[in-house]
Design a protein around this motif. Sequence first.
Motif, short mmCIF file in Angstrom:
data_model
loop_
_atom_site.label_atom_id
_atom_site.label_comp_id
_atom_site.label_asym_id
_atom_site.label_seq_id
_atom_site.Cartn_x
_atom_site.Cartn_y
_atom_site.Cartn_z
N HIS A 51 16.04 -54.66 -16.97
CA HIS A 51 14.59 -54.61 -16.80
C HIS A 51 14.16 -54.29 -15.37
N VAL A 52 15.06 -54.42 -14.38
CA VAL A 52 14.61 -54.29 -12.99
C VAL A 52 14.63 -52.85 -12.49
N LEU A 70 10.00 -57.14 -8.12
CA LEU A 70 9.23 -57.11 -9.36
C LEU A 70 8.45 -58.40 -9.58
N SER A 71 8.98 -59.52 -9.10
CA SER A 71 8.25 -60.78 -9.25
C SER A 71 6.96 -60.77 -8.44
N ARG A 72 6.94 -59.99 -7.36
CA ARG A 72 5.75 -59.88 -6.52
C ARG A 72 4.86 -58.71 -6.93
N PRO A 92 4.72 -56.52 -10.21
CA PRO A 92 5.22 -56.20 -11.55
C PRO A 92 5.10 -54.73 -11.94
N GLU A 139 15.73 -63.22 1.30
CA GLU A 139 14.45 -63.93 1.39
C GLU A 139 13.79 -63.69 2.75
N HIS A 169 19.48 -58.31 -7.19
CA HIS A 169 18.68 -59.47 -6.75
C HIS A 169 17.39 -59.04 -6.07
N GLU A 205 14.80 -57.73 -8.51
CA GLU A 205 14.15 -58.83 -9.25
C GLU A 205 13.05 -59.47 -8.41
N GLU A 206 13.35 -59.71 -7.13
CA GLU A 206 12.37 -60.35 -6.26
C GLU A 206 11.15 -59.45 -6.04
N LYS A 241 20.76 -56.80 -15.88
CA LYS A 241 19.36 -56.84 -15.43
C LYS A 241 18.68 -55.49 -15.67
#
Length: 264
Positions: free
Chosen positions: A92-93, A65-67, A69, A36, A59, A62-63, A90
Amino acid sequence: MNIPQPLPDKLKVARSFGDAAATYDRYAHLQRDIAEKLLLELNSVGAGQVLDLGSGTGHCAEEILSRFPSAEIASLDIAEDMLVYAKNEKAHVGKAWVCGDAEELPFRNDSFDLIVSNLTMQWCHNPEHIFFELLRVLKPGGKALLSTLAENTLFELKESWARVDDFVHVNYFLSVDAIGSALSKQTFAHKQLSNSQETYYYESLQALSDELKGIGASNLNTGQDNGLTGKSKVRKLKSEFEQHRETGKGIPVTYDLVLISLVK
């Protein structure tokens, strides 16, 4: 560069982290917290072609991609079993899943807009090689964000073991100066290195030991005692480690954190 102690064999590192794939996320509290901190700078950069270097269980991917896409992420890790686990859990990542060495990246020059590496560099033999490779595979104007651990990490545990015997029981990490010296040899347009001491509290020696084993970061260095640790040594170690306890908090453990931001 002055590397004070032999660093762990990479095959041993790969095997240890691969064996911990299924338990890693359960124990990786520190790793998520530092991720983070590392990813705070993503708000100021774009992400197209991305390399998650030392991708672990995915991890950071994923983070990201959340920001972003639309980012296309290549996940690289030296532990094949970790990659297999991450791909299954996971899928998809990742656009690509690559088993490889951070010091010899299997990518062409100018491949990535962004490289993120969370707590990977400390397991490599020579940071100069890593920085050279980052500079090579980044696109012009591309950014790299890295975190690593330096020599004062787990010093409470090292100090406690030093009162028990002369064997190596805690992983060696390079000094901040050694990391900075390696970085100085590469011609990035922008370089920023910061160092902080992060303190985590544990209820017991067993809790710390379980976490290190659960993420695959038990003692991987040479110079360790390959025999069984006797009960008297364990009792002595627990007693010494308890001397660090702070009332109402637990036993403090220091992580010597280095954050690095680079632009090509």
